[in-house]
Design a protein around this motif. Structure first.
Motif, PDB file in Angstrom:
ATOM      1  N   PHE A   1      22.811 -86.392  68.869  1.00 48.13           N
ATOM      2  CA  PHE A   1      22.393 -88.333  69.285  1.00 48.13           C
ATOM      3  C   PHE A   1      21.838 -86.696  71.157  1.00 48.13           C
ATOM      4  O   PHE A   1      20.231 -87.160  71.320  1.00 48.13           O
ATOM      5  N   TRP A   2      22.562 -86.200  71.751  1.00 48.57           N
ATOM      6  CA  TRP A   2      22.278 -85.728  72.683  1.00 48.57           C
ATOM      7  C   TRP A   2      20.295 -84.333  71.986  1.00 48.57           C
ATOM      8  O   TRP A   2      19.748 -84.583  72.403  1.00 48.57           O
ATOM      9  N   LEU A   3      20.903 -83.874  71.129  1.00 49.11           N
ATOM     10  CA  LEU A   3      19.900 -82.834  70.695  1.00 49.11           C
ATOM     11  C   LEU A   3      18.630 -83.399  70.268  1.00 49.11           C
ATOM     12  O   LEU A   3      17.224 -82.887  70.598  1.00 49.11           O
ATOM     13  N   LEU A   4      18.886 -85.038  69.614  1.00 49.37           N
ATOM     14  CA  LEU A   4      18.130 -85.651  69.278  1.00 49.37           C
ATOM     15  C   LEU A   4      17.044 -86.028  70.600  1.00 49.37           C
ATOM     16  O   LEU A   4      15.795 -85.829  69.883  1.00 49.37           O
TER      17      LEU A   4
ATOM     18  N   TYR B   1      25.088 -97.680  71.540  1.00 45.87           N
ATOM     19  CA  TYR B   1      24.749 -97.370  73.563  1.00 45.87           C
ATOM     20  C   TYR B   1      25.594 -96.534  73.405  1.00 45.87           C
ATOM     21  O   TYR B   1      25.535 -95.447  74.697  1.00 45.87           O
ATOM     22  N   PRO B   2      26.854 -96.246  73.219  1.00 42.84           N
ATOM     23  CA  PRO B   2      27.553 -95.205  73.703  1.00 42.84           C
ATOM     24  C   PRO B   2      27.629 -94.372  73.171  1.00 42.84           C
ATOM     25  O   PRO B   2      28.111 -93.320  73.979  1.00 42.84           O
ATOM     26  N   PHE B   3      27.180 -94.332  72.036  1.00 46.65           N
ATOM     27  CA  PHE B   3      26.891 -91.835  71.634  1.00 46.65           C
ATOM     28  C   PHE B   3      26.227 -91.695  72.431  1.00 46.65           C
ATOM     29  O   PHE B   3      25.762 -90.182  72.347  1.00 46.65           O
ATOM     30  N   ILE B   4      25.095 -93.000  72.771  1.00 45.29           N
ATOM     31  CA  ILE B   4      23.464 -92.052  73.566  1.00 45.29           C
ATOM     32  C   ILE B   4      23.541 -91.872  75.208  1.00 45.29           C
ATOM     33  O   ILE B   4      24.335 -93.319  75.786  1.00 45.29           O
TER      34      ILE B   4
ATOM     35  N   ALA C   1      18.011-101.867  80.267  1.00 45.72           N
ATOM     36  CA  ALA C   1      19.064-101.466  79.023  1.00 45.72           C
ATOM     37  C   ALA C   1      20.458 -99.968  79.640  1.00 45.72           C
ATOM     38  O   ALA C   1      19.706 -99.686  80.887  1.00 45.72           O
ATOM     39  N   VAL C   2      21.182 -99.683  79.049  1.00 51.04           N
ATOM     40  CA  VAL C   2      21.946 -99.638  79.342  1.00 51.04           C
ATOM     41  C   VAL C   2      22.750 -98.183  78.102  1.00 51.04           C
ATOM     42  O   VAL C   2      22.520 -98.881  77.099  1.00 51.04           O
ATOM     43  N   VAL C   3      23.359 -96.940  78.253  1.00 47.95           N
ATOM     44  CA  VAL C   3      23.229 -95.732  77.688  1.00 47.95           C
ATOM     45  C   VAL C   3      24.620 -95.157  78.252  1.00 47.95           C
ATOM     46  O   VAL C   3      25.112 -95.621  79.290  1.00 47.95           O
ATOM     47  N   GLY C   4      25.417 -94.887  77.656  1.00 47.35           N
ATOM     48  CA  GLY C   4      26.663 -94.048  77.782  1.00 47.35           C
ATOM     49  C   GLY C   4      28.114 -94.663  77.507  1.00 47.35           C
ATOM     50  O   GLY C   4      28.079 -95.194  77.243  1.00 47.35           O
TER      51      GLY C   4
END
Length: 272
Positions: free
Chosen positions: A38-41, A71-74, A133-136
């Motif tokens: 997901f980080w590479l994308l 959301y936990p993967f991004i 919005a939250v991610v992580g």
């Protein structure tokens, strides 16, 4: 001829690091791989992964329920992802080694993602009328710290800070406060929701959502998962007891990983 200057010793043992990496179990590897993918994308500019998969209160509907799991993967940048991985890896691999791969999959793709998300949506949108919005992956970091704090409290109720005796179950709450003070734009509410679910896990209230061991053994035998999947942890290979939350040691200092957080536009990061 000058004598070559000896290089200073490394602050870590490369052989031990390699040994640790090689024994990381399967589900933990897949989670780390998903974070990397997901980080590479997110590096491309055609499609925003963060906007697509963040836990955004106003974007949650029947067609976007996937956000409760994505959301936990991004993450919103390299350092956000890197620091989350450092904090999450030891906690998640210990959980999988203790409970088995299938149990880890059932919990982390199920209630350990959706319950913190549901609590966050309840407070953020319904009670506070906001749309942050939250991610992580720090949602899982604080959740696992919460569950471990409950386990530790049963054997070591207090840790000392000078002349103060502080209940060990409060250590994740203290960590979340310190993170909010030291790191700007941290999702303090998101961390609190994760800790609350972690407490429920540590107290054993989420056993209801774990498939019976008999069914897990049947699936493993039917699909021969142990023989087919490298680094798979069988229900019969678990290092610790089935429902003990996390292995702990007597630690009077309340030591724990330190997560961090930040913003990316309107998207608030969860954790490191």
């Amino acid at each position: 001829m000058a004598t070559p200057t000896a290089l200073p010793p490394l602050p870590f043992n490369p052989a031990r690091v390699r040994s640790y990496v090689l024994r990381i179990p399967l589900f933990t590897r897949l989670v780390l791989l998903a974070i990397l993918v997901f980080w590479l994308l997110e590096l491309q500019t055609v499609w925003s992964v963060v906007q697509w998969g963040a836990l955004t209160p106003d974007e949650i509907g029947l067609g976007t329920m996937y956000r409760l799991n994505t959301y936990p993967f991004i993450h919103s940048g390299f350092f956000h992802a890197f620091l989350n991985v450092l904090a999450l890896t030891p906690l998640l691999e210990r959980f999988e080694a203790e409970h088995g791969t299938l149990t880890a999959v059932a919990l982390f793709i199920g209630p350990l993602s959706t319950f913190p998300a549901g609590l966050y949506l309840l407070f953020e949108k319904v009670l506070l009328h906001r749309n942050t919005a939250v991610v992580g992956a720090s949602v899982w970091v604080f959740l696992l710290l919460g569950s471990e704090a409950i386990r530790t409290f049963k054997s070591n109720p207090y840790f000392s800070l000078g002349s103060l005796k502080i209940p060990t179950w409060t250590s994740p709450l203290i960590a979340s406060v310190l993170v909010s003070i030291l790191m700007s734009n941290t999702s303090f509410l998101g961390h609190l929701c994760a800790i609350a679910v972690g407490y429920l896990l540590g107290l054993g209230y989420l056993k209801l959502f774990v498939p019976p061991e008999k069914i897990l053994r049947w699936i493993e035998g039917k699909l021969n998962l142990l023989g087919r999947l490298p680094h798979y942890v069988s229900v019969d290979q678990k290092t610790y007891g089935r429902y003990g939350v996390l292995p702990t040691t007597n630690n009077s200092s309340g030591e724990r990983p330190t997560p961090m957080s930040n913003y990316l536009g309107a998207n608030q990061r969860l954790g490191p």
